[in-house]
Enzyme design. Structure first.
Site, PDB file in Angstrom:
ATOM      1  CG  HIS A  90      -5.830   4.904   4.078  1.00  8.97           C
ATOM      2  ND1 HIS A  90      -6.363   6.043   4.627  1.00  8.97           N
ATOM      3  CD2 HIS A  90      -6.418   3.876   4.755  1.00  8.97           C
ATOM      4  CE1 HIS A  90      -7.235   5.721   5.571  1.00  8.97           C
ATOM      5  NE2 HIS A  90      -7.269   4.421   5.681  1.00  8.97           N
ATOM      6  CG  ASN A 143     -11.508   3.057  10.020  1.00  9.18           C
ATOM      7  OD1 ASN A 143     -12.390   3.456  10.772  1.00  9.18           O
ATOM      8  ND2 ASN A 143     -11.779   2.461   8.877  1.00  9.18           N
ATOM      9  CG  PHE A 154      -3.959  -4.351   7.408  1.00 10.08           C
ATOM     10  CD1 PHE A 154      -4.170  -3.925   6.102  1.00 10.08           C
ATOM     11  CD2 PHE A 154      -3.462  -5.629   7.629  1.00 10.08           C
ATOM     12  CE1 PHE A 154      -3.909  -4.756   5.033  1.00 10.08           C
ATOM     13  CE2 PHE A 154      -3.200  -6.477   6.561  1.00 10.08           C
ATOM     14  CZ  PHE A 154      -3.422  -6.042   5.261  1.00 10.08           C
ATOM     15  CG  ASN A 173      -9.168  -0.714  10.362  1.00 14.01           C
ATOM     16  OD1 ASN A 173      -8.997   0.372   9.811  1.00 14.01           O
ATOM     17  ND2 ASN A 173     -10.153  -1.515  10.023  1.00 14.01           N
ATOM     18  CG  ASP A 216      -5.453   9.247   4.577  1.00 14.51           C
ATOM     19  OD1 ASP A 216      -4.908   8.608   5.503  1.00 14.51           O
ATOM     20  OD2 ASP A 216      -6.591   8.976   4.157  1.00 14.51           O
ATOM     21  CE1 TYR A 258      -4.062  -1.955   0.431  1.00 10.92           C
ATOM     22  CE2 TYR A 258      -2.714  -3.257   1.935  1.00 10.92           C
ATOM     23  CZ  TYR A 258      -3.860  -3.105   1.176  1.00 10.92           C
ATOM     24  OH  TYR A 258      -4.792  -4.101   1.161  1.00 10.92           O
TER      25      TYR A 258
END
Length: 178
Positions: A17, A111, A63, A65, A90, A12
């Site tokens: 994000h 999140n 991740f 979260n 972001d 990612y």
């Protein structure tokens, strides 16, 4: 501590994000330091001394979260309070190319911020650098939007806003001991 919210780097890194990590890499480059993977913290970390203050730069490599768990682990290890942490992330509510520093409590639906607040389990104001990505026209596309790569034009705008954020951070760091 200065941290940039992110999802795992390998998959990612180039997504909207992960702008928090883009900011940390830009700041580390400006400070001429390298981040090293630290498995016990689930991320990448570096240390720099500014005006006799030891500042940690950190990027979680888990991740979004769960970013709060990694940030909390680093903060606990180094005895850093939430109100001593600058979190870069972001932000859908800012235009692409804009960035703003904010000192407040709340996650505004993000999140990663929600995870940080939950793990610290305290309603404490903390510093945030909000890096704008704009909002997609269709609300149902938010998840795919933040997890996709920005366009070339957006990358240019984001780079400008990150360089601004880095300059502002250096001013903040230079004023620590004053």
């Amino acid at each position: 501590m200065i941290t940039g919210l992110s999802n795992p780097k390998n998959k990612y890194h180039n997504t909207r994000h992960n702008l928090g990590s883009w900011y940390i890499y830009a700041l580390a480059k400006k400070l001429n330091i390298l981040l090293k993977e630290e498995k016990k913290f689930f991320g990448f970390i570096a240390s720099v001394n500014i005006h006799s203050n030891n500042i940690r730069l950190f990027i979680p490599n888990i991740f979004m979260n769960f970013n709060g768990s990694a940030i909390y682990k680093v903060a606990s290890f180094y005895n850093i309070n939430l109100n001593e942490i600058l979190v870069a992330h972001d932000d859908l509510d800012l235009e692409c190319g804009k960035s703003k520093m904010k000192y407040s409590y709340g996650h505004s639906g993000h999140n990663g911020l929600r995870s940080v607040i939950n793990y610290f389990n305290k309603k404490i104001n903390f510093y945030r650098f909000r890096i704008g990505i704009s909002r997609p026209k269709n609300k149902k596309e938010i998840s795919s939007f933040v997890l996709s790569d920005p366009t070339i034009e957006e990358v240019n705008l984001i780079d400008i806003s990150i360089q601004y954020a880095v300059r502002e951070t250096l001013i903040l760091l230079n004023n620590i001991s004053n």
